[in-house]
Design an enzyme around this catalytic site. Sequence first.
Site, PDB file in Angstrom:
ATOM      1  CB  SER A 236       2.527 -22.036  48.647  1.00 54.49           C
ATOM      2  OG  SER A 236       2.002 -22.390  49.897  1.00 54.49           O
TER       3      SER A 236
ATOM      4  CD  GLU B 134      -6.039 -18.593  51.628  1.00 49.11           C
ATOM      5  OE1 GLU B 134      -6.396 -18.759  52.812  1.00 49.11           O
ATOM      6  OE2 GLU B 134      -4.879 -18.276  51.306  1.00 49.11           O
TER       7      GLU B 134
ATOM      8  CG  ASN C  61      -6.740 -26.211  64.090  1.00 50.59           C
ATOM      9  OD1 ASN C  61      -6.733 -25.646  62.985  1.00 50.59           O
ATOM     10  ND2 ASN C  61      -6.909 -27.519  64.214  1.00 50.59           N
TER      11      ASN C  61
END
Length: 400
Positions: free
Chosen positions: A169, A253, A383
């Site tokens: 990012s 995070e 996931n």
Amino acid sequence: MSRTYDILGKVGDEQAFRQEIRDWLAEHMPRNWRTAWQQVRGSALKTEIVKWLEARRTVGLGTPHWPKEWGGPGLPFSYQIMVYEELSRADAPEVEMFIISLFHTPATLFEHGTPEQKDKYLSGIIHGTDIWCQGFSEPGAGSDLASLRTSARLEGDHYVVNGQKIWSSGAAHADYCLLLARTDPNGKRKHDGISYFILDMKTPGVEVRPINQITGEAHFAEIFMDDVKIPVANLIGAEGNGWNIAQSTLSTERGLLIFGEVERLARSFELDGQAARDTWMRDVQFRREYAALYGELQTVRLMIRKLLIELEANPDKASPTLPTYIKLTWGPFLQRYTEFLLRAEGLETQKWQPAIPGTGHSSRLRFNDFLNSYGWTIAGGSNEIMRNIIAERILGMPKG
């Protein structure tokens, strides 16, 4: 004429502390910032964010989670939570370009950096002159980060680094990178032999290629390193201890960052319902879906509150499993909610618009938010990997 604010002087009186932040935000938050920031990118966007950070810094809100000895206000954790609650409540702009700089880098350097590294790099973060990115994930080593193959070979007073990073990012605008590389390819476990470095992005041999996303933005980038020389002084911690140090980086995070994201969405959720009173809220099925989604949102908020309570009581003893549940719940919820809004509001909202920096997943641009929501399927561990972790490490099920 602007009055003088003493936000930090109100510590000890929670109600007064909150009110002082609210009053200051009402006077100093950038006017019509969503419209203005939607029109700018690159250096122009950085200028706007730095102005906002500097305004916050003058009243002690630039780095509210930093200790006093390194330029922060040294706020108790409960007051840090209040700061981010009030910023979300006021719809204050997020500082997305500086997320790694303000959270991941200090979390790493505070605990593992040398005094020289802290002196050299932290002031540039506080004043917004330096942008940091993170060089962790690689093609084939994203969720399975320990499989990374970027190599760092010691030669005299520097390391020679070769490899590739992906999904970094803000790398296109970054001055420095928190980099993981393998210094020992012969470790007994794949977690062994990984070291942690500070990479100056202007070093010869570094190439950054932006990754165009489905929204038209290029928030992420690939980083290619071809015989890049990193001074030994830029090694964080001991050689080979990079995996353990990376846990400090990633721990950021699971606290205030995800808390701020969800609180911002909770505000948008309420506004969405209010705005729909004379439209889709009149439809009984849409009302039922909205109510069910409200229950899911509150579940996520409660889990995060529980995590924050644990972190406040003892940061080293917080649940290692709760962040996994939060991540696995939050991503699919975000996808379902943004899809619901597309259906409820109809075709006229199903159009692409320039993204609004500083809004996270709550830009209220329906198509953009829907497309962005699917990043959570992968970000922070896919996931599928999260479900494996829950099955094997939490439920004790055998590996498949």
